[in-house]
Design a protein around this motif. Sequence first.
Motif, PDB file in Angstrom:
ATOM      1  N   PHE A  58     -40.605 -33.850  29.816  1.00 46.78           N
ATOM      2  CA  PHE A  58     -39.815 -33.753  28.594  1.00 46.78           C
ATOM      3  C   PHE A  58     -38.366 -34.023  28.955  1.00 46.78           C
ATOM      4  CE2 PHE A  58     -36.989 -31.694  25.637  1.00 46.78           C
ATOM      5  CZ  PHE A  58     -37.537 -32.034  24.426  1.00 46.78           C
ATOM      6  N   PRO A  59     -37.693 -34.899  28.189  1.00 42.71           N
ATOM      7  CA  PRO A  59     -38.155 -35.723  27.087  1.00 42.71           C
ATOM      8  C   PRO A  59     -39.287 -36.669  27.467  1.00 42.71           C
ATOM      9  CG  PRO A  59     -35.764 -35.641  27.142  1.00 42.71           C
ATOM     10  CD  PRO A  59     -36.230 -35.042  28.426  1.00 42.71           C
ATOM     11  N   SER A  60     -39.886 -37.274  26.443  1.00 40.15           N
ATOM     12  CA  SER A  60     -41.072 -38.096  26.627  1.00 40.15           C
ATOM     13  C   SER A  60     -40.779 -39.350  27.442  1.00 40.15           C
ATOM     14  CB  SER A  60     -41.623 -38.513  25.265  1.00 40.15           C
ATOM     15  OG  SER A  60     -40.688 -39.369  24.615  1.00 40.15           O
ATOM     16  N   PRO A  61     -41.817 -39.942  28.048  1.00 35.21           N
ATOM     17  CA  PRO A  61     -41.614 -41.221  28.735  1.00 35.21           C
ATOM     18  C   PRO A  61     -40.964 -42.274  27.848  1.00 35.21           C
ATOM     19  CG  PRO A  61     -43.760 -40.313  29.305  1.00 35.21           C
ATOM     20  CD  PRO A  61     -43.194 -39.423  28.228  1.00 35.21           C
ATOM     21  N   ALA A  62     -41.347 -42.326  26.575  1.00 39.33           N
ATOM     22  CA  ALA A  62     -40.755 -43.316  25.679  1.00 39.33           C
ATOM     23  C   ALA A  62     -39.259 -43.076  25.487  1.00 39.33           C
ATOM     24  CB  ALA A  62     -41.459 -43.283  24.324  1.00 39.33           C
ATOM     25  N   ALA A  63     -38.860 -41.809  25.419  1.00 39.12           N
ATOM     26  CA  ALA A  63     -37.434 -41.508  25.279  1.00 39.12           C
ATOM     27  C   ALA A  63     -36.654 -42.032  26.476  1.00 39.12           C
ATOM     28  CB  ALA A  63     -37.229 -40.002  25.117  1.00 39.12           C
ATOM     29  N   TYR A  64     -37.252 -41.939  27.651  1.00 40.20           N
ATOM     30  CA  TYR A  64     -36.612 -42.475  28.856  1.00 40.20           C
ATOM     31  C   TYR A  64     -36.617 -44.000  28.863  1.00 40.20           C
ATOM     32  CZ  TYR A  64     -36.023 -38.038  31.340  1.00 40.20           C
ATOM     33  OH  TYR A  64     -35.597 -36.790  31.731  1.00 40.20           O
ATOM     34  N   HIS A  65     -37.785 -44.586  28.713  1.00 38.59           N
ATOM     35  CA  HIS A  65     -37.919 -46.030  28.914  1.00 38.59           C
ATOM     36  C   HIS A  65     -37.208 -46.837  27.835  1.00 38.59           C
ATOM     37  CE1 HIS A  65     -41.711 -45.073  31.461  1.00 38.59           C
ATOM     38  NE2 HIS A  65     -40.636 -45.190  32.228  1.00 38.59           N
ATOM     39  N   ARG A 115     -26.302 -50.656  29.252  1.00 31.68           N
ATOM     40  CA  ARG A 115     -26.526 -49.254  29.601  1.00 31.68           C
ATOM     41  C   ARG A 115     -25.201 -48.511  29.534  1.00 31.68           C
ATOM     42  NH1 ARG A 115     -30.492 -50.363  34.825  1.00 31.68           N
ATOM     43  NH2 ARG A 115     -32.209 -51.283  33.608  1.00 31.68           N
ATOM     44  N   SER A 116     -25.035 -47.732  28.465  1.00 30.97           N
ATOM     45  CA  SER A 116     -23.809 -46.960  28.297  1.00 30.97           C
ATOM     46  C   SER A 116     -24.057 -45.901  27.235  1.00 30.97           C
ATOM     47  CB  SER A 116     -22.640 -47.869  27.871  1.00 30.97           C
ATOM     48  OG  SER A 116     -22.916 -48.473  26.616  1.00 30.97           O
ATOM     49  N   SER A 117     -23.148 -44.917  27.165  1.00 33.18           N
ATOM     50  CA  SER A 117     -23.243 -43.861  26.165  1.00 33.18           C
ATOM     51  C   SER A 117     -21.841 -43.347  25.878  1.00 33.18           C
ATOM     52  CB  SER A 117     -24.147 -42.716  26.650  1.00 33.18           C
ATOM     53  OG  SER A 117     -23.605 -42.119  27.820  1.00 33.18           O
ATOM     54  N   GLU A 118     -21.734 -42.461  24.869  1.00 32.38           N
ATOM     55  CA  GLU A 118     -20.464 -41.848  24.475  1.00 32.38           C
ATOM     56  C   GLU A 118     -19.408 -42.884  24.101  1.00 32.38           C
ATOM     57  OE1 GLU A 118     -19.470 -39.276  27.766  1.00 32.38           O
ATOM     58  OE2 GLU A 118     -20.540 -37.602  26.835  1.00 32.38           O
ATOM     59  N   GLY A 119     -19.858 -44.055  23.649  1.00 32.64           N
ATOM     60  CA  GLY A 119     -18.927 -45.093  23.242  1.00 32.64           C
ATOM     61  C   GLY A 119     -18.405 -45.952  24.372  1.00 32.64           C
ATOM     62  N   ARG A 120     -18.731 -45.574  25.612  1.00 35.42           N
ATOM     63  CA  ARG A 120     -18.279 -46.396  26.742  1.00 35.42           C
ATOM     64  C   ARG A 120     -19.017 -47.731  26.709  1.00 35.42           C
ATOM     65  NH1 ARG A 120     -18.882 -41.263  29.265  1.00 35.42           N
ATOM     66  NH2 ARG A 120     -20.964 -41.882  29.963  1.00 35.42           N
ATOM     67  N   ALA A 210     -33.608 -36.914  21.123  1.00 37.51           N
ATOM     68  CA  ALA A 210     -32.634 -38.001  21.042  1.00 37.51           C
ATOM     69  C   ALA A 210     -31.653 -37.748  19.917  1.00 37.51           C
ATOM     70  CB  ALA A 210     -33.329 -39.347  20.813  1.00 37.51           C
ATOM     71  N   GLY A 211     -30.465 -38.308  20.089  1.00 35.92           N
ATOM     72  CA  GLY A 211     -29.483 -38.363  19.026  1.00 35.92           C
ATOM     73  C   GLY A 211     -29.398 -39.790  18.525  1.00 35.92           C
ATOM     74  N   PHE A 212     -29.771 -40.012  17.278  1.00 37.46           N
ATOM     75  CA  PHE A 212     -29.732 -41.341  16.660  1.00 37.46           C
ATOM     76  C   PHE A 212     -28.397 -41.529  15.952  1.00 37.46           C
ATOM     77  CE2 PHE A 212     -34.179 -40.797  17.337  1.00 37.46           C
ATOM     78  CZ  PHE A 212     -34.783 -42.054  17.298  1.00 37.46           C
ATOM     79  N   ASP A 213     -27.801 -42.692  16.132  1.00 39.44           N
ATOM     80  CA  ASP A 213     -26.558 -43.033  15.447  1.00 39.44           C
ATOM     81  C   ASP A 213     -26.885 -44.011  14.323  1.00 39.44           C
ATOM     82  OD1 ASP A 213     -25.323 -41.477  17.332  1.00 39.44           O
ATOM     83  OD2 ASP A 213     -24.724 -43.159  18.589  1.00 39.44           O
ATOM     84  N   VAL A 214     -26.540 -43.631  13.110  1.00 40.43           N
ATOM     85  CA  VAL A 214     -26.935 -44.383  11.923  1.00 40.43           C
ATOM     86  C   VAL A 214     -25.697 -44.704  11.088  1.00 40.43           C
ATOM     87  CG1 VAL A 214     -28.396 -44.385   9.864  1.00 40.43           C
ATOM     88  CG2 VAL A 214     -29.139 -43.146  11.908  1.00 40.43           C
ATOM     89  N   ALA A 215     -25.557 -45.964  10.702  1.00 44.78           N
ATOM     90  CA  ALA A 215     -24.499 -46.385   9.781  1.00 44.78           C
ATOM     91  C   ALA A 215     -25.101 -46.540   8.388  1.00 44.78           C
ATOM     92  CB  ALA A 215     -23.879 -47.702  10.248  1.00 44.78           C
ATOM     93  N   ILE A 216     -24.311 -46.244   7.377  1.00 46.05           N
ATOM     94  CA  ILE A 216     -24.736 -46.421   5.997  1.00 46.05           C
ATOM     95  C   ILE A 216     -23.864 -47.504   5.369  1.00 46.05           C
ATOM     96  CG2 ILE A 216     -25.202 -45.314   3.792  1.00 46.05           C
ATOM     97  CD1 ILE A 216     -26.775 -44.072   6.072  1.00 46.05           C
ATOM     98  N   PHE A 226     -29.928 -45.046  19.858  1.00 44.36           N
ATOM     99  CA  PHE A 226     -30.177 -43.627  20.075  1.00 44.36           C
ATOM    100  C   PHE A 226     -29.973 -43.312  21.543  1.00 44.36           C
ATOM    101  CE2 PHE A 226     -34.470 -45.543  20.350  1.00 44.36           C
ATOM    102  CZ  PHE A 226     -34.920 -45.072  21.573  1.00 44.36           C
ATOM    103  N   ASN A 227     -29.639 -42.043  21.801  1.00 41.91           N
ATOM    104  CA  ASN A 227     -29.369 -41.585  23.158  1.00 41.91           C
ATOM    105  C   ASN A 227     -30.285 -40.424  23.489  1.00 41.91           C
ATOM    106  OD1 ASN A 227     -26.813 -43.121  24.049  1.00 41.91           O
ATOM    107  ND2 ASN A 227     -26.289 -42.397  22.011  1.00 41.91           N
ATOM    108  N   ARG A 228     -30.990 -40.546  24.615  1.00 41.89           N
ATOM    109  CA  ARG A 228     -31.884 -39.466  25.056  1.00 41.89           C
ATOM    110  C   ARG A 228     -31.098 -38.190  25.319  1.00 41.89           C
ATOM    111  NH1 ARG A 228     -32.654 -38.343  30.305  1.00 41.89           N
ATOM    112  NH2 ARG A 228     -31.938 -40.425  30.884  1.00 41.89           N
ATOM    113  N   LEU A 229     -29.930 -38.307  25.900  1.00 39.70           N
ATOM    114  CA  LEU A 229     -29.047 -37.171  26.151  1.00 39.70           C
ATOM    115  C   LEU A 229     -27.857 -37.280  25.209  1.00 39.70           C
ATOM    116  CD1 LEU A 229     -29.098 -37.088  30.057  1.00 39.70           C
ATOM    117  CD2 LEU A 229     -30.554 -35.827  28.452  1.00 39.70           C
ATOM    118  N   PHE A 230     -27.552 -36.218  24.533  1.00 36.71           N
ATOM    119  CA  PHE A 230     -26.501 -36.252  23.515  1.00 36.71           C
ATOM    120  C   PHE A 230     -25.696 -34.962  23.579  1.00 36.71           C
ATOM    121  CE2 PHE A 230     -30.632 -34.989  21.871  1.00 36.71           C
ATOM    122  CZ  PHE A 230     -30.384 -33.716  21.385  1.00 36.71           C
ATOM    123  N   GLY A 231     -24.484 -35.021  23.065  1.00 32.29           N
ATOM    124  CA  GLY A 231     -23.632 -33.845  23.040  1.00 32.29           C
ATOM    125  C   GLY A 231     -24.144 -32.793  22.068  1.00 32.29           C
ATOM    126  N   ASN A 232     -23.907 -31.539  22.392  1.00 31.43           N
ATOM    127  CA  ASN A 232     -24.406 -30.438  21.570  1.00 31.43           C
ATOM    128  C   ASN A 232     -23.344 -29.798  20.688  1.00 31.43           C
ATOM    129  OD1 ASN A 232     -27.073 -30.607  22.472  1.00 31.43           O
ATOM    130  ND2 ASN A 232     -26.671 -29.293  24.249  1.00 31.43           N
TER     131      ASN A 232
END
Length: 264
Positions: A58-65, A115-120, A210-216, A226-232
């Motif tokens: 956990f998280p799932s293999p799909a979340a990683y891959h 491969r990046s996160s947090e806007g980097r 995961a944390g999904f980022d969605v625009a409207i 989406f990010n497997r690891l996200f801020g809390n």
Amino acid sequence: MRLVTFDPFRTLGIPGVKYIKPELYRDHLAEIRAADWLLFPEYWQVNALIYAHRRRIFPSPAAYHLGHDKVQMTRALEARWPQHLPATMIRPATRRDAEEILERLGLPLVAKEVRSSEGRGVRLIGDEAEWYDYCAGRSVLYAQEYLPIDRDLRVVVIGRDVVASYWRLQPEGGFLNNVAAGGTLSFEAAPAAAVRLVERIARALRIDHAGFDVAIVGGRPYVLEFNRLFGNAGLREQGIRPAELIHRYLLARSPRKPRRPRAA
């Protein structure tokens, strides 16, 4: 339920967890094989744990891959939900492909590192010279259409359900919505269509953390990534404790009878 974690901070509050440093996991194979779940391994551990040792992670293999690489993530999303993905082009970094991206997406456009996160690694490109300078020395180009937004929606999935959502607002004069880049949070109600979309995607892809980022835009939700690891931070402000939700999810999916450890 026997649990081993490789990340003590993300599992703080889960009862009965044994911490093992990722780089030392081969010194603890008996505990690895006896565990019902292995929590938050490093990416480099995943294939060995699920294929060689046949462990549940956990998280799932799909979340990683899928979450590890924006190219793989995008391929999965555009396969089933292309109408909810911004126009995206993934090309080798040749002059011809760079020109085609400009022709099809126009300017401004958004360029992202694979491969990046947090806007980097996310960059708003405003003119041709800047685009060709960006392309120089790269092997892969990942570019998306620019969406005229001043906020996006973070939708958090833990287990099989959306457990939280909140808006991330751009700082004045900024481009990124990430809190790490100066964005602020708003807890106005999220559009139900966006929440339902994320839940459908997460369940279909077997993404359980995961944390999904969605625009409207125009009332339509667009999944940015989406990010497997996200801020809390957004969860804490809503009084949500991720560790409790993770523990409940794992408990529901664990065998009721004691299981013998697998032989080496």
